[in-house]
Design an enzyme around this catalytic site. Structure first.
Site, short mmCIF file in Angstrom:
data_model
loop_
_atom_site.label_atom_id
_atom_site.label_comp_id
_atom_site.label_asym_id
_atom_site.label_seq_id
_atom_site.Cartn_x
_atom_site.Cartn_y
_atom_site.Cartn_z
N GLY A 81 0.84 -1.19 0.00
CA GLY A 81 0.00 0.00 0.00
C GLY A 81 0.88 1.24 0.00
N THR A 82 1.94 1.18 0.77
CA THR A 82 2.87 2.31 0.86
C THR A 82 3.46 2.64 -0.51
OG1 THR A 82 3.44 1.74 3.13
CG2 THR A 82 5.04 3.08 1.93
N ASN A 161 -6.76 5.00 9.94
CA ASN A 161 -6.35 3.72 10.52
C ASN A 161 -6.39 3.72 12.05
OD1 ASN A 161 -4.20 5.55 9.54
ND2 ASN A 161 -2.88 4.26 10.79
N GLN A 189 -7.56 1.39 4.43
CA GLN A 189 -8.40 0.91 5.54
C GLN A 189 -9.86 0.71 5.16
OE1 GLN A 189 -7.75 -0.38 8.40
NE2 GLN A 189 -5.60 0.12 8.54
N SER A 209 -4.27 -2.12 -0.24
CA SER A 209 -3.23 -3.06 0.18
C SER A 209 -3.87 -4.43 0.47
CB SER A 209 -2.54 -2.52 1.42
OG SER A 209 -1.63 -3.47 1.93
N ALA A 210 -3.16 -5.50 0.09
CA ALA A 210 -3.73 -6.85 0.24
C ALA A 210 -3.80 -7.31 1.70
CB ALA A 210 -2.89 -7.85 -0.56
N HIS A 211 -2.77 -6.98 2.50
CA HIS A 211 -2.72 -7.61 3.83
C HIS A 211 -3.71 -7.03 4.83
CE1 HIS A 211 -0.31 -4.80 6.46
NE2 HIS A 211 0.01 -4.29 5.30
N THR A 247 9.66 -8.00 -12.30
CA THR A 247 8.82 -9.19 -12.50
C THR A 247 7.78 -9.27 -11.39
OG1 THR A 247 10.67 -10.28 -13.55
CG2 THR A 247 8.91 -11.71 -12.72
N CYS A 335 2.54 1.65 13.07
CA CYS A 335 3.75 2.26 12.53
C CYS A 335 4.36 3.27 13.48
CB CYS A 335 3.43 2.94 11.20
SG CYS A 335 2.56 1.84 10.10
C1 LIG Z 1 -1.53 -0.09 6.44
C2 LIG Z 1 -1.80 1.23 5.83
C3 LIG Z 1 -1.00 1.73 4.79
C4 LIG Z 1 0.25 1.01 4.31
O1 LIG Z 1 -0.02 -0.20 3.63
P1 LIG Z 1 1.16 -1.29 3.53
O2 LIG Z 1 0.66 -2.30 2.56
O3 LIG Z 1 1.32 -1.85 4.92
O4 LIG Z 1 2.37 -0.58 3.07
C5 LIG Z 1 -1.32 2.95 4.25
N1 LIG Z 1 -2.38 3.65 4.67
C6 LIG Z 1 -3.18 3.21 5.66
C7 LIG Z 1 -4.36 4.02 6.07
C8 LIG Z 1 -2.91 2.00 6.27
O5 LIG Z 1 -3.70 1.58 7.27
#
Ligand SMILES: *Cc1c(COP(=O)(O)O)cnc(C)c1O
Length: 396
Positions: A81-82, A161, A189, A209-211, A247, A335
């Site tokens: 996501g970053t 978040n 989020q 972001s996937a996780h 890749t 973070c």
């Molecule tokens: C977790 C998060 C990110 C970063 O995503 P990552 O995949 O962990 O780099 C960015 N913005 C928000 C609001 C988040 O909660």
């Protein structure tokens, strides 16, 4: 999940889903072939390569569809996501060099946005940080006031978040559209917790972001509206529409697609369930513990998040004690926790430093159960009163 308060299996109540989520078994299964036999490079012309390419296409189509993108090519997969956020902000301002050098964001953004803005300030860009109200909401009017003739980009998060507060993106997007300014939203989020469709929100760029949605770590995606040009950050081969060389992480992207396919149809049901559980947690804690205040918007909030300040408590001590009893929660964002600094989000909302230090974030997940909430309601009051006793000045 077993809750055994007498002994035996350890208690494992995970209420830190805004930090990360458990990989869905289906997402893991979807990844495994690409880590085993189907190891092709998606750029190869032979059948092994085409197999991998098909996995990328399938995930891209799924994500484009749920976001309401005009075509699958609007989705660019990234390494997090970053990274998607970095690509959106740096890529957009680089492509608009000469048209202006002013960016508008908010004071409550994730560090991925704040530190990206900080880094481009050193390149000569000016950044205005819009202040939120006391619930953490960024008003569309405040964004409008911050716009200038040389503003080239607005970046505002969909949902915070730390507090879960939801911003009025549709209103903000209406203004940026009128003013012909690019609009990026960090929707990491809100994605799969709220309806997130790019036309309703009037966004040009959107990061996910996937996780955070039961997919694997190390995969993200940026939506780029058809017709919007941004510059790549990583140069090399012609991957991802020439926007992100390297890749592709085929297994990770396949896992992300599967996680979204699972979550999306269940969004409303999951939201309702989490909101009911969260309501019970929130009201239960406020009933059982004195000196508790809510940080964030009472209603315009993610269904899974509740951030509470506990008077005369050090959040860090509380987190460690709860962890010892099998409950995972967080103070503010993962973070910044551990840095010992009070949350920039709570400070921007005008919450006193003292209350920031005693703030705990409970972020529920689709797997959270009634029994887990019961357990938390039982132990938190005990942990809080023990910590308060321990820190109270000794009687004279
Ligand atoms: C977790 C998060 C990110 C970063 O995503 P990552 O995949 O962990 O780099 C960015 N913005 C928000 C609001 C988040 O909660």
């Amino acid at each position: 999940m077993t809750i055994d308060r007498v002994g035996g299996d350890a208690v494992d109540v995970y209420l830190d889903n805004n930090a990360t989520t458990r990989v869905a078994p289906e997402a893991l299964e979807a990844m495994l072939p690409y880590l085993r036999n189907q190891y092709g490079n998606a750029s190869s012309a032979h059948s092994r390569g085409r197999e991998a390419k098909k996995a990328l296409d399938l995930s891209r189509e799924t994500i484009a569809r749920v976001l309401g993108a005009s075509q699958a090519e609007c989705i660019c997969f990234t390494g997090s996501g970053t990274e998607a956020i970095n690509l959106a902000i740096k890529g957009a301002v680089s492509a608009r060099r000469g048209k202006g050098n002013h960016i508008v964001t908010s004071a409550v953004e994730h560090p991925a946005v704040l530190n990206t803005c900080k880094s481009i300030r050193s390149l000569g860009y000016e950044v205005t940080y819009v202040k939120p109200d006391s619930t953490g909401r960024v008003a569309a009017g405040s964004v409008a006031e911050a716009l200038r003739a040389d503003t080239i980009l607005v970046s505002i998060m969909h949902a915070n978040n730390e507090t879960g507060t939801i911003n009025p993106l549709r209103e903000i997007g209406t203004i940026t559209k009128e003013r012909n300014v690019l609009f990026h939203a960090d929707a990491v989020q809100s994605f799969c917790k709220l309806p997130v469709t790019v036309d309703d929100l009037h966004v040009d760029l959107l990061s996910i972001s996937a996780h955070k949605v039961h997919g694997p770590k190390g995969v993200g995606a940026l939506y780029i509206r058809e017709g919007v040009t941004i510059h790549p950050l990583i140069h090399g081969g012609r991957h991802e529409g020439n926007l992100r060389a390297g890749t592709e992480n085929v297994a990770g992207i396949a896992g992300m697609g599967e996680a979204v396919r699972l979550n999306w149809p269940a969004l409303e049901r999951n939201s309702r369930r989490m909101m009911a559980l969260r309501g019970r947690l929130e009201h239960g804690l406020r009933e059982r513990v004195t000196g508790v205040t809510l940080n964030g918007h009472p209603d315009e909030r993610l269904p899974n998040t509740v951030n509470l300040s506990f008077e005369n408590i050090e959040a860090q001590a509380c987190i460690l004690e709860l962890d010892r009893r099998g409950v995972a929660v967080s103070s503010g964002s993962a973070c910044t926790s551990g840095s010992g600094k009070p949350s920039h989000v709570l400070l921007a909302m005008g919450i006193p430093c003292e209350a920031c230090r005693g703030s705990l974030r409970f972020s529920l997940g689709t797997l959270t159960t009634d029994e887990e909430i019961d357990y938390v309601l039982e132990i938190v009051p005990d942990v809080v009163s023990k910590l308060r006793e321990a820190s109270a000045p000794a009687p004279a």
